[in-house]
Motif scaffolding. Structure first.
Motif: not given
Length: 185
Positions: A1-11, A36-38, A41-44, A49-56
């Motif tokens: 997860m941490r190596n994705t563009r979405a993650f780096n942009e979110a941080v 942790r949050n992503i 959300v994905a688990a709930q 996880e990649r689909s959970a970014w729309r809720y971030f």
């Protein structure tokens, strides 16, 4: 997860929102919180996880972190000092611990880890002494017995100006006298 563009942009976006609010947080802490949050959300929602970014929402997370930081600062405001876990205002034992930091840093050759361990152990013991004056295992093992006020009076008698260490400029000057300082890289 941490190596994705979405993650780096979110941080980056969350840190920018925090900076806009005047709140400084270690980037690693923000990254851990986002991860942790992503995952939560994905688990709930039972999604990937990649689909959970729309809720971030970086602004929402930054607001939450800023609110938590403000609540922590409010809990330790001068009017709140003296409540757990903060010691009373001008506590001579806390001043003694603060005073030992520059010397411990110099004696350890700049080993910040050993200094932090030393401070933590001394604070832990001071907390025990303050909070456990009625501890039967501690009776008659301290020069002042189990009387916390007597202990504070003894420290003040040994070093009448001990509370000078609550002055940030005095402490910083002592730190700089050791040849060490704190800088961000």
């Amino acid at each position: 997860m941490r190596n994705t563009r979405a993650f780096n942009e979110a941080v980056a976006d969350t840190l920018a929102e925090l900076a806009r609010r005047g709140v400084t947080v270690r980037p690693g802490t923000v990254a851990d919180t986002i991860e942790r949050n992503i995952r939560a959300v994905a688990a709930q929602l039972g999604i990937q996880e990649r689909s959970a970014w729309r809720y971030f929402d970086p602004a929402g997370l930054a607001a939450s972190i800023a609110k938590q930081r403000q609540a922590a600062e409010d809990d330790s405001a001068p009017g709140q000092v003296g409540r757990a876990p903060m010691p009373p205002v001008d506590n001579p034992e806390l001043a003694l611990i603060l005073a030992g930091v520059p010397d411990a840093l110099e004696e350890s050759g700049g080993d910040l880890y050993s200094v932090i361990v030393n401070v933590a152990v001394n604070a832990w013991m001071a907390g025990h002494i303050h909070g456990e004056d009625g501890c039967t295992g501690c009776r008659d093992k301290r020069p002042t017995g189990a009387d916390w006020q007597a202990r504070m009076a003894a420290i003040t008698a040994m070093q009448p100006d001990i509370t000078k260490w609550f002055d940030r400029e005095v402490w910083t000057a002592a730190l700089n006298d050791t040849g060490y300082s704190v800088t961000r890289t």
